[in-house]
Design a protein around this motif. Structure first.
Motif, PDB file in Angstrom:
ATOM      1  N   ASP A   5       0.895  -1.201   0.052  1.00  0.00           N
ATOM      2  CA  ASP A   5       0.047  -0.099   0.078  1.00  0.00           C
ATOM      3  C   ASP A   5       1.024   1.274  -0.199  1.00  0.00           C
ATOM      4  OD1 ASP A   5      -2.204  -1.721   0.168  1.00  0.00           O
ATOM      5  OD2 ASP A   5      -2.544  -1.358   2.150  1.00  0.00           O
ATOM      6  N   LEU A   6       1.930   1.188   0.775  1.00  0.00           N
ATOM      7  CA  LEU A   6       2.901   2.440   0.672  1.00  0.00           C
ATOM      8  C   LEU A   6       3.451   2.455  -0.666  1.00  0.00           C
ATOM      9  CD1 LEU A   6       4.764   1.811   4.164  1.00  0.00           C
ATOM     10  CD2 LEU A   6       2.669   2.976   3.689  1.00  0.00           C
ATOM     11  N   TYR A   7       3.858   1.557  -1.273  1.00  0.00           N
ATOM     12  CA  TYR A   7       4.254   1.742  -2.718  1.00  0.00           C
ATOM     13  C   TYR A   7       3.282   2.227  -3.579  1.00  0.00           C
ATOM     14  CZ  TYR A   7       8.651  -0.953  -1.880  1.00  0.00           C
ATOM     15  OH  TYR A   7       9.945  -1.286  -1.237  1.00  0.00           O
ATOM     16  N   LEU A   8       2.079   1.797  -3.421  1.00  0.00           N
ATOM     17  CA  LEU A   8       1.177   2.474  -4.224  1.00  0.00           C
ATOM     18  C   LEU A   8       0.785   3.721  -4.034  1.00  0.00           C
ATOM     19  CD1 LEU A   8      -1.537  -0.731  -4.093  1.00  0.00           C
ATOM     20  CD2 LEU A   8      -0.368   0.069  -6.099  1.00  0.00           C
ATOM     21  N   PHE A   9       0.999   3.997  -2.495  1.00  0.00           N
ATOM     22  CA  PHE A   9       0.636   5.434  -2.443  1.00  0.00           C
ATOM     23  C   PHE A   9       1.739   6.379  -3.110  1.00  0.00           C
ATOM     24  CE2 PHE A   9       1.749   8.875   0.594  1.00  0.00           C
ATOM     25  CZ  PHE A   9       0.667   9.859   0.300  1.00  0.00           C
ATOM     26  N   ILE A  10       2.903   6.041  -3.058  1.00  0.00           N
ATOM     27  CA  ILE A  10       4.092   6.773  -3.664  1.00  0.00           C
ATOM     28  C   ILE A  10       3.941   6.767  -5.182  1.00  0.00           C
ATOM     29  CG2 ILE A  10       6.413   6.605  -4.249  1.00  0.00           C
ATOM     30  CD1 ILE A  10       6.932   5.407  -1.328  1.00  0.00           C
ATOM     31  N   ILE A  12       0.951   6.575  -6.954  1.00  0.00           N
ATOM     32  CA  ILE A  12      -0.146   7.574  -7.156  1.00  0.00           C
ATOM     33  C   ILE A  12       0.322   8.848  -7.213  1.00  0.00           C
ATOM     34  CG2 ILE A  12      -2.262   8.205  -6.340  1.00  0.00           C
ATOM     35  CD1 ILE A  12      -2.695   5.520  -4.953  1.00  0.00           C
ATOM     36  N   VAL A  13       1.108   9.474  -6.174  1.00  0.00           N
ATOM     37  CA  VAL A  13       1.665  10.645  -6.170  1.00  0.00           C
ATOM     38  C   VAL A  13       2.543  11.005  -7.565  1.00  0.00           C
ATOM     39  CG1 VAL A  13       2.982  12.215  -4.723  1.00  0.00           C
ATOM     40  CG2 VAL A  13       1.280  10.657  -3.606  1.00  0.00           C
ATOM     41  N   GLU A  14       3.506  10.056  -7.493  1.00  0.00           N
ATOM     42  CA  GLU A  14       4.538  10.404  -8.810  1.00  0.00           C
ATOM     43  C   GLU A  14       3.861  10.637  -9.818  1.00  0.00           C
ATOM     44  OE1 GLU A  14       7.269   7.069  -8.111  1.00  0.00           O
ATOM     45  OE2 GLU A  14       8.394   8.261  -6.604  1.00  0.00           O
ATOM     46  N   ALA A  22      -2.387   2.241 -11.401  1.00  0.00           N
ATOM     47  CA  ALA A  22      -2.744   1.125 -11.722  1.00  0.00           C
ATOM     48  C   ALA A  22      -2.044   0.453 -13.031  1.00  0.00           C
ATOM     49  CB  ALA A  22      -4.337   1.189 -11.691  1.00  0.00           C
ATOM     50  N   ASN A  23      -2.266   1.144 -13.897  1.00  0.00           N
ATOM     51  CA  ASN A  23      -1.529   0.865 -15.378  1.00  0.00           C
ATOM     52  C   ASN A  23      -0.258   0.413 -15.249  1.00  0.00           C
ATOM     53  OD1 ASN A  23      -4.130   0.944 -16.597  1.00  0.00           O
ATOM     54  ND2 ASN A  23      -3.426   3.191 -17.400  1.00  0.00           N
ATOM     55  N   LEU A  48      -5.226  12.075  -0.143  1.00  0.00           N
ATOM     56  CA  LEU A  48      -5.065  12.631  -1.509  1.00  0.00           C
ATOM     57  C   LEU A  48      -6.622  13.326  -1.533  1.00  0.00           C
ATOM     58  CD1 LEU A  48      -3.381   9.976  -3.548  1.00  0.00           C
ATOM     59  CD2 LEU A  48      -2.486  12.096  -3.042  1.00  0.00           C
ATOM     60  N   ILE A  49      -6.634  14.406  -1.997  1.00  0.00           N
ATOM     61  CA  ILE A  49      -7.936  14.944  -2.371  1.00  0.00           C
ATOM     62  C   ILE A  49      -8.413  14.577  -4.067  1.00  0.00           C
ATOM     63  CG2 ILE A  49      -9.323  16.969  -2.852  1.00  0.00           C
ATOM     64  CD1 ILE A  49      -7.666  18.274  -0.522  1.00  0.00           C
TER      65      ILE A  49
END
Length: 110
Positions: A5-10, A12-14, A22-23, A48-49
């Motif tokens: 989840d932490l990797y995903l969050f990073i 998403i932000v990047e 996701a892609n 995130l908003i």
């Protein structure tokens, strides 16, 4: 807290996009969105908003992003360190040998 989840969050932000993150990770946008919601629920803050047109990081998200990067980098360094010491032997080796072999070793090696 799940490191995935932490990797995903990073990611998403990047990328600035749940869909793009996701892609890149061969996941569905729904799976990435669920992971983000799970992370926000665990932290009890909005990271995130999200609107239909925009994705913005919150001040809490900025702080958490900094710590996520540090934590994941530290875990990676630990993984590398553990891997580097794998298979290496250290310590003292004590042998019991006959007096004839002991004399030969002493003569040969010192």
């Amino acid at each position: 807290m799940n490191t995935s989840d932490l990797y995903l969050f990073i990611r998403i932000v990047e990328t600035g996009s749940i869909t793009e993150a996701a892609n890149q990770l061969s996941l569905t946008p729904a799976a990435v969105s669920t992971a983000l919601k799970r992370l926000e629920k665990q932290l009890e803050v909005q990271l995130l908003i999200r609107t239909t047109r925009q994705l913005r990081i919150t001040p809490q998200g900025e702080q958490f992003l900094f710590h996520c990067r540090q934590a994941l980098a530290s875990l990676e360094q630990g993984r590398i360190a553990a891997h580097q010491t794998q298979g290496k032997v250290s310590g003292n080796l004590r042998l019991s040998v006959s007096s004839d072999l002991e004399a030969a070793i002493h003569f040969c090696c010192g």
